[in-house]
Motif scaffolding. Structure first.
Motif, PDB file in Angstrom:
ATOM      1  N   LYS A  62       0.854  -1.191   0.000  1.00  0.00           N
ATOM      2  CA  LYS A  62       0.000   0.000   0.000  1.00  0.00           C
ATOM      3  C   LYS A  62       0.889   1.240   0.000  1.00  0.00           C
ATOM      4  O   LYS A  62       2.031   1.208   0.449  1.00  0.00           O
ATOM      5  CB  LYS A  62      -0.892   0.010   1.228  1.00  0.00           C
ATOM      6  CG  LYS A  62      -1.931  -1.087   1.226  1.00  0.00           C
ATOM      7  CD  LYS A  62      -2.784  -0.967   2.465  1.00  0.00           C
ATOM      8  CE  LYS A  62      -3.780  -2.090   2.531  1.00  0.00           C
ATOM      9  NZ  LYS A  62      -4.597  -1.995   3.751  1.00  0.00           N
ATOM     10  N   LEU A  63       0.341   2.324  -0.502  1.00  0.00           N
ATOM     11  CA  LEU A  63       1.072   3.584  -0.545  1.00  0.00           C
ATOM     12  C   LEU A  63       0.805   4.383   0.720  1.00  0.00           C
ATOM     13  O   LEU A  63      -0.323   4.430   1.216  1.00  0.00           O
ATOM     14  CB  LEU A  63       0.636   4.395  -1.767  1.00  0.00           C
ATOM     15  CG  LEU A  63       0.891   3.746  -3.127  1.00  0.00           C
ATOM     16  CD1 LEU A  63       0.316   4.604  -4.243  1.00  0.00           C
ATOM     17  CD2 LEU A  63       2.374   3.525  -3.347  1.00  0.00           C
ATOM     18  N   GLU A  64       1.834   4.985   1.249  1.00  0.00           N
ATOM     19  CA  GLU A  64       1.675   5.822   2.436  1.00  0.00           C
ATOM     20  C   GLU A  64       1.204   7.207   2.021  1.00  0.00           C
ATOM     21  O   GLU A  64       1.655   7.764   1.022  1.00  0.00           O
ATOM     22  CB  GLU A  64       2.993   5.941   3.192  1.00  0.00           C
ATOM     23  CG  GLU A  64       3.440   4.663   3.848  1.00  0.00           C
ATOM     24  CD  GLU A  64       4.695   4.844   4.676  1.00  0.00           C
ATOM     25  OE1 GLU A  64       4.982   5.985   5.101  1.00  0.00           O
ATOM     26  OE2 GLU A  64       5.393   3.849   4.892  1.00  0.00           O
ATOM     27  N   HIS A  66       1.105  11.082   2.976  1.00  0.00           N
ATOM     28  CA  HIS A  66       1.861  12.034   3.785  1.00  0.00           C
ATOM     29  C   HIS A  66       1.137  13.366   3.836  1.00  0.00           C
ATOM     30  O   HIS A  66       0.390  13.721   2.914  1.00  0.00           O
ATOM     31  CB  HIS A  66       3.265  12.242   3.198  1.00  0.00           C
ATOM     32  CG  HIS A  66       4.032  10.955   3.069  1.00  0.00           C
ATOM     33  ND1 HIS A  66       4.630  10.342   4.137  1.00  0.00           N
ATOM     34  CD2 HIS A  66       4.283  10.158   2.001  1.00  0.00           C
ATOM     35  CE1 HIS A  66       5.229   9.242   3.741  1.00  0.00           C
ATOM     36  NE2 HIS A  66       5.028   9.094   2.437  1.00  0.00           N
ATOM     37  N   ARG A  74      -3.394  12.437  -2.571  1.00  0.00           N
ATOM     38  CA  ARG A  74      -4.054  11.716  -1.480  1.00  0.00           C
ATOM     39  C   ARG A  74      -5.206  10.861  -2.011  1.00  0.00           C
ATOM     40  O   ARG A  74      -5.352   9.710  -1.620  1.00  0.00           O
ATOM     41  CB  ARG A  74      -4.582  12.687  -0.429  1.00  0.00           C
ATOM     42  CG  ARG A  74      -3.505  13.313   0.396  1.00  0.00           C
ATOM     43  CD  ARG A  74      -4.083  14.228   1.435  1.00  0.00           C
ATOM     44  NE  ARG A  74      -3.023  14.992   2.064  1.00  0.00           N
ATOM     45  CZ  ARG A  74      -3.219  15.828   3.045  1.00  0.00           C
ATOM     46  NH1 ARG A  74      -4.431  16.021   3.531  1.00  0.00           N
ATOM     47  NH2 ARG A  74      -2.211  16.480   3.568  1.00  0.00           N
ATOM     48  N   LYS A  77      -3.807   7.903  -4.010  1.00  0.00           N
ATOM     49  CA  LYS A  77      -3.282   6.871  -3.113  1.00  0.00           C
ATOM     50  C   LYS A  77      -4.416   6.152  -2.384  1.00  0.00           C
ATOM     51  O   LYS A  77      -4.361   4.940  -2.182  1.00  0.00           O
ATOM     52  CB  LYS A  77      -2.297   7.482  -2.114  1.00  0.00           C
ATOM     53  CG  LYS A  77      -0.988   7.906  -2.769  1.00  0.00           C
ATOM     54  CD  LYS A  77      -0.048   8.542  -1.763  1.00  0.00           C
ATOM     55  CE  LYS A  77       1.262   8.934  -2.397  1.00  0.00           C
ATOM     56  NZ  LYS A  77       2.201   9.532  -1.423  1.00  0.00           N
ATOM     57  N   ASN A  81      -4.932   2.170  -2.622  1.00  0.00           N
ATOM     58  CA  ASN A  81      -5.006   1.362  -1.407  1.00  0.00           C
ATOM     59  C   ASN A  81      -6.349   0.643  -1.288  1.00  0.00           C
ATOM     60  O   ASN A  81      -6.416  -0.484  -0.803  1.00  0.00           O
ATOM     61  CB  ASN A  81      -4.737   2.220  -0.173  1.00  0.00           C
ATOM     62  CG  ASN A  81      -3.299   2.690  -0.100  1.00  0.00           C
ATOM     63  OD1 ASN A  81      -2.412   2.118  -0.735  1.00  0.00           O
ATOM     64  ND2 ASN A  81      -3.055   3.747   0.645  1.00  0.00           N
TER      65      ASN A  81
END
Length: 94
Positions: A62-64, A66, A74, A77, A81
């Motif tokens: 999964k992508l974090e 930030h 956002r 991502k 996810n």
């Protein structure tokens, strides 16, 4: 032809893989310890190693997200996810 995804625990080698077929069929009859991959039809002469041509691919991480990400990143991502979560659910209902 369309593609499908089968979610299984990734085996360390062919001996642990549920896709390995230990019996092969030839014009001469059955062959024991044939070590044929049901995923691609190829024969692995050394089942204790995972071959380069193995059709199994690991699910990407999964992508974090930030705090410095833009709103666009956002959401992108979050969508990525979400798809990973759907794959790993294994067909279970919500």
């Amino acid at each position: 032809m369309s593609k499908s995804i089968l979610v299984i625990d990734t085996p360390e080698d062919c001996t642990e893989c549920p896709l390995e077929l230990e019996v092969g069929v030839t014009p001469g009859g059955l062959v024991l310890n044939a070590n044929i991959c049901r995923g691609c039809g190829r024969r692995n002469m050394e089942s204790s190693k995972k071959p380069d041509w193995c059709p199994l691919r690991e699910v990407p991480a999964k992508l974090e997200i930030h705090c410095t990400d833009t709103m666009y990143h956002r959401h992108a991502k979050d969508g990525y996810n979400f798809l990973i979560n759907q794959l790993l659910k294994g067909g279970q209902e919500n």
